[in-house]
Design a protein around this motif. Structure first.
Motif, mmCIF file in Angstrom:
data_model
loop_
_atom_site.group_PDB
_atom_site.id
_atom_site.type_symbol
_atom_site.label_atom_id
_atom_site.label_comp_id
_atom_site.label_asym_id
_atom_site.label_seq_id
_atom_site.Cartn_x
_atom_site.Cartn_y
_atom_site.Cartn_z
ATOM 1 N N PHE A 5 -47.852 -17.812 35.527
ATOM 2 C CA PHE A 5 -48.450 -16.600 34.956
ATOM 3 C C PHE A 5 -47.765 -15.381 35.085
ATOM 4 O O PHE A 5 -47.728 -14.364 34.220
ATOM 5 C CB PHE A 5 -49.998 -16.543 35.498
ATOM 6 N N ALA A 6 -46.806 -15.272 36.178
ATOM 7 C CA ALA A 6 -46.388 -14.049 36.463
ATOM 8 C C ALA A 6 -45.091 -13.630 35.255
ATOM 9 O O ALA A 6 -44.866 -12.606 35.041
ATOM 10 C CB ALA A 6 -45.690 -14.109 37.632
ATOM 11 N N THR A 40 -49.311 -6.377 41.010
ATOM 12 C CA THR A 40 -49.903 -7.571 41.323
ATOM 13 C C THR A 40 -48.923 -8.756 41.812
ATOM 14 O O THR A 40 -49.071 -9.739 42.317
ATOM 15 C CB THR A 40 -50.569 -8.325 39.793
ATOM 16 N N ASN A 41 -47.874 -8.537 41.280
ATOM 17 C CA ASN A 41 -46.453 -9.543 41.956
ATOM 18 C C ASN A 41 -46.611 -9.093 43.524
ATOM 19 O O ASN A 41 -46.245 -10.220 44.371
ATOM 20 C CB ASN A 41 -45.261 -9.298 41.366
ATOM 21 N N ARG A 42 -46.732 -8.025 43.920
ATOM 22 C CA ARG A 42 -46.576 -7.724 45.178
ATOM 23 C C ARG A 42 -47.991 -8.171 46.102
ATOM 24 O O ARG A 42 -47.494 -8.768 47.355
ATOM 25 C CB ARG A 42 -46.474 -6.167 45.653
ATOM 26 N N THR A 75 -54.115 -11.432 39.033
ATOM 27 C CA THR A 75 -53.277 -11.430 40.085
ATOM 28 C C THR A 75 -53.554 -12.858 40.914
ATOM 29 O O THR A 75 -52.776 -13.427 41.190
ATOM 30 C CB THR A 75 -54.063 -10.738 41.317
ATOM 31 N N ALA A 76 -54.766 -13.376 40.493
ATOM 32 C CA ALA A 76 -55.189 -14.839 41.143
ATOM 33 C C ALA A 76 -54.008 -15.688 40.635
ATOM 34 O O ALA A 76 -53.713 -16.757 41.175
ATOM 35 C CB ALA A 76 -56.652 -15.068 40.854
ATOM 36 N N PHE A 77 -53.819 -15.799 39.058
ATOM 37 C CA PHE A 77 -53.143 -16.780 38.511
ATOM 38 C C PHE A 77 -51.736 -16.656 38.950
ATOM 39 O O PHE A 77 -50.817 -17.475 38.528
ATOM 40 C CB PHE A 77 -53.488 -16.544 36.762
ATOM 41 N N LYS A 78 -51.110 -15.793 39.567
ATOM 42 C CA LYS A 78 -49.878 -15.827 39.953
ATOM 43 C C LYS A 78 -49.645 -16.306 41.170
ATOM 44 O O LYS A 78 -48.360 -16.576 41.830
ATOM 45 C CB LYS A 78 -49.420 -14.005 40.110
ATOM 46 N N GLY A 79 -50.914 -16.689 42.015
ATOM 47 C CA GLY A 79 -50.456 -17.185 43.315
ATOM 48 C C GLY A 79 -51.028 -18.681 43.377
ATOM 49 O O GLY A 79 -51.607 -19.284 42.513
ATOM 50 N N GLU A 80 -51.136 -19.199 44.696
ATOM 51 C CA GLU A 80 -51.625 -20.338 44.889
ATOM 52 C C GLU A 80 -53.008 -20.833 45.248
ATOM 53 O O GLU A 80 -53.937 -21.564 44.766
ATOM 54 C CB GLU A 80 -50.714 -21.258 46.049
ATOM 55 N N ALA A 81 -53.702 -19.533 46.119
ATOM 56 C CA ALA A 81 -54.774 -19.494 46.658
ATOM 57 C C ALA A 81 -55.811 -19.187 45.472
ATOM 58 O O ALA A 81 -55.404 -18.379 44.551
ATOM 59 C CB ALA A 81 -54.781 -18.564 47.875
ATOM 60 N N ALA A 82 -57.069 -19.625 45.768
ATOM 61 C CA ALA A 82 -58.028 -19.123 44.743
ATOM 62 C C ALA A 82 -58.719 -17.956 45.327
ATOM 63 O O ALA A 82 -58.980 -17.759 46.453
ATOM 64 C CB ALA A 82 -59.234 -20.557 44.625
ATOM 65 N N ASP A 155 -41.173 -11.890 40.850
ATOM 66 C CA ASP A 155 -41.924 -12.985 40.449
ATOM 67 C C ASP A 155 -42.195 -13.839 41.649
ATOM 68 O O ASP A 155 -40.963 -14.405 42.257
ATOM 69 C CB ASP A 155 -41.246 -13.767 39.205
ATOM 70 N N PRO A 156 -43.356 -14.121 41.777
ATOM 71 C CA PRO A 156 -43.573 -15.046 43.134
ATOM 72 C C PRO A 156 -43.125 -16.573 42.901
ATOM 73 O O PRO A 156 -42.965 -17.143 43.834
ATOM 74 C CB PRO A 156 -45.177 -14.884 43.130
#
Length: 525
Positions: A5-6, A40-42, A75-82, A155-156
């Protein structure tokens, strides 16, 4: 399907670059598309490296609109955790229950709540992150802005399965019972985006010139408009306080084009002097939904503010626009009676109208609405019994009773649990409330069934009058008799100062009903 998503948001950041993407009004924060993408990347990078949040972990958010906007879908869709989005207006005990249920690894909380919440949060054993530096340090509490200091805005590099990975949790409103925890994939939310583009009239509400002001909690239905606005190049504005005076000022100052309100707020806006004192002419679309709206009140609002009203019908369990009643539909809808409808189904949604056995009913017949589409969740978190009871073959059993007319308009008659059976007749609470709310002295009402020796249940109403208005209960009962008939009219009616509302402004009929059924041998749930 996999998605980074990032990378998707980075493409938007290049396309819309220096256009405003997010404005937090109370905190006076403004971010362009490029700035929001980098921020949101940060945040996503911080979640992994400093809080150690990985796939399967949960971050719980007790936040106002402006702070929650930083931890929302983009933000949520750039990472792993919910991320679990709760409503900040819920009670502490409700938050305690939600956290014990979902077991978060980290909690993001408004700093002002720390004096009341700190001990309870420590008991949960989660990392505690406050959003602003507290005046007095709290042991074990970290500050959000300190945590993201020095984090890279690159990008994460996280890919998620758009149909399998759960990245957002939301709790149901609880208007008919204990809240349940809905779980969402990326595709559920992209369905919300895509159905908002399905009608050509949405181009008026959502485009690169859109300035969408959120007064309703973005932890609930209002937040589903974030991605549709973002992908069109529009700007999201957040207001924390449910203050219509501030809303009027903000519409004028920020040249707001689009907003969303529950019907309760629209009704209050009609009686708000500031609505006449401020220039609201920039408004092009006012979405409304989440509860029935009186056709009479809606007609008054149209006369006052113009043909800017756009109804959305959806649900926590079906995160997309299920039906829409567009501004074009509103023209002439009063004469056809379709102003009382939820509109027509959006492209891609399946609606079944079924009887108690789950069989399709004849066209025009009232039954329960079952909904299936990309936005329909796969079930409730940690609640297999609730999932089995409310989902079947990909359909969610909405609990809404309604029918579809011969032109395809969906009419929601009532909640299934809010049918009052009196003397063998079914009386729908929403229909009686619409009649009461049409009276010029009435601000809002709640209609419930109460115990009755003869009828089993009798129709009872609690009514809040407009400021300065005066009317006798008997007059209001007679008004309903004239509009709906004698058997649907309340047998009794009480004038009250307030009605219990949910955190998103819905009248809590169950709370009104409960006080009449306490200690009764039979109770209506």
């Amino acid at each position: 399907m996999k998605m980074n998503f990032a990378r998707i948001m980075g493409q938007l950041a290049m396309q819309f670059a220096d256009q405003e993407a997010l404005v937090n009004i109370e905190r006076e924060r403004r971010y362009t598309f490029r700035e929001l993408h980098r921020l949101t990347n940060r945040i996503a990078n911080m979640m992994r490296s400093r809080l150690g949040l990985r796939r399967g972990d949960v971050a719980f958010c007790i936040l106002e609109n402006d702070n929650l906007s930083l931890l929302h879908a983009w933000t949520a869709f750039k990472g792993e955790a919910a991320f679990a989005h709760t409503n900040i207006r819920d009670a502490l005990d409700e938050h305690r229950w939600q956290m014990a249920f979902i077991r978060p690894k980290a909690v993001f909380i408004e700093t002002a709540l720390l004096p009341r919440y700190a001990d309870m949060l420590r008991e949960q054993g989660a990392s505690i992150v406050c959003m602003d530096a507290p005046a007095t340090p709290y042991e074990g509490v970290q500050c959000f802005w300190d945590l993201i200091e020095g984090m890279p805005d690159t990008d994460p590099g996280i890919q998620s399965d758009t149909h399998a990975d759960i990245l957002i949790y939301r709790f149901t409103g609880g208007t008919t019972g204990r809240s349940k925890c809905a779980q969402y994939t990326i595709d559920n939310w992209l369905a919300a985006r895509d159905t908002m583009y399905a009608d050509e009239q949405q181009s008026i509400a959502l485009n690169s010139h859109t300035r969408y002001l959120h007064i309703a909690p973005v932890s609930h239905g209002s937040g589903l408009s974030f991605l549709p606005t973002l992908f069109r190049g529009g700007c999201t504005l957040t207001q924390n306080a449910a203050d219509l005076k501030a809303w009027c000022r903000n519409v004028e100052t920020e040249k707001v084009t689009t907003t969303l309100m529950v019907p309760t707020l629209v009704n209050w806006l009609l009686d708000q002097p500031e609505a006449m004192r401020h220039d609201l002419s920039s408004l092009r679309t006012l979405y409304y939904g989440a509860a029935p709206m009186s056709p009479a009140k809606l007609a008054q609002a149209q006369a006052r503010f113009g043909n800017i009203f756009f109804q959305l019908y959806g649900a926590t369990e079906c995160a997309q626009a299920v039906c829409t009643l567009t501004p074009a539909d509103h023209l002439g809808a009063l004469e056809t009676g379709r102003l009382a409808s939820a509109g027509r189904p959006t492209i891609g949604i399946e609606i079944r109208i079924v009887d108690d056995a789950g069989n399709d009913v004849a066209p025009g017949t009232t039954g329960e609405l079952w909904l299936r589409g990309r936005g329909t969740i796969g079930g409730y978190y940690g609640n297999p019994e609730g999932t089995a009871a409310e989902f079947a073959d990909g359909f969610w059993k909405s609990g809404d009773l309604g029918y579809i007319d011969d032109a395809g308009y969906v009419f929601i008659v009532d909640r299934k649990k809010d049918v009052i059976i009196t003397g063998g007749f079914n009386v729908y609470a929403a229909e009686v409330e619409a009649s009461l709310n049409a009276h010029p002295a009435v601000q809002m009402s709640a209609v419930v069934g109460v115990p009755h020796d003869k009828w089993g249940e009798a129709v009872h109403a609690e009514v809040v009058l407009k400021p300065g208005a005066a009317v006798e209960p008997a007059t209001l009962i007679e008004h309903v008799k004239e509009t709906l008939g004698r058997f649907k009219a309340p047998k009794t009616l009480t004038l009250v100062q307030t009605l219990p509302l949910s955190a998103v402004g819905k009248v809590l009929r169950r709370r009104v009903r409960e006080k009449y059924w306490t200690n009764e041998p039979r109770r209506v749930s």
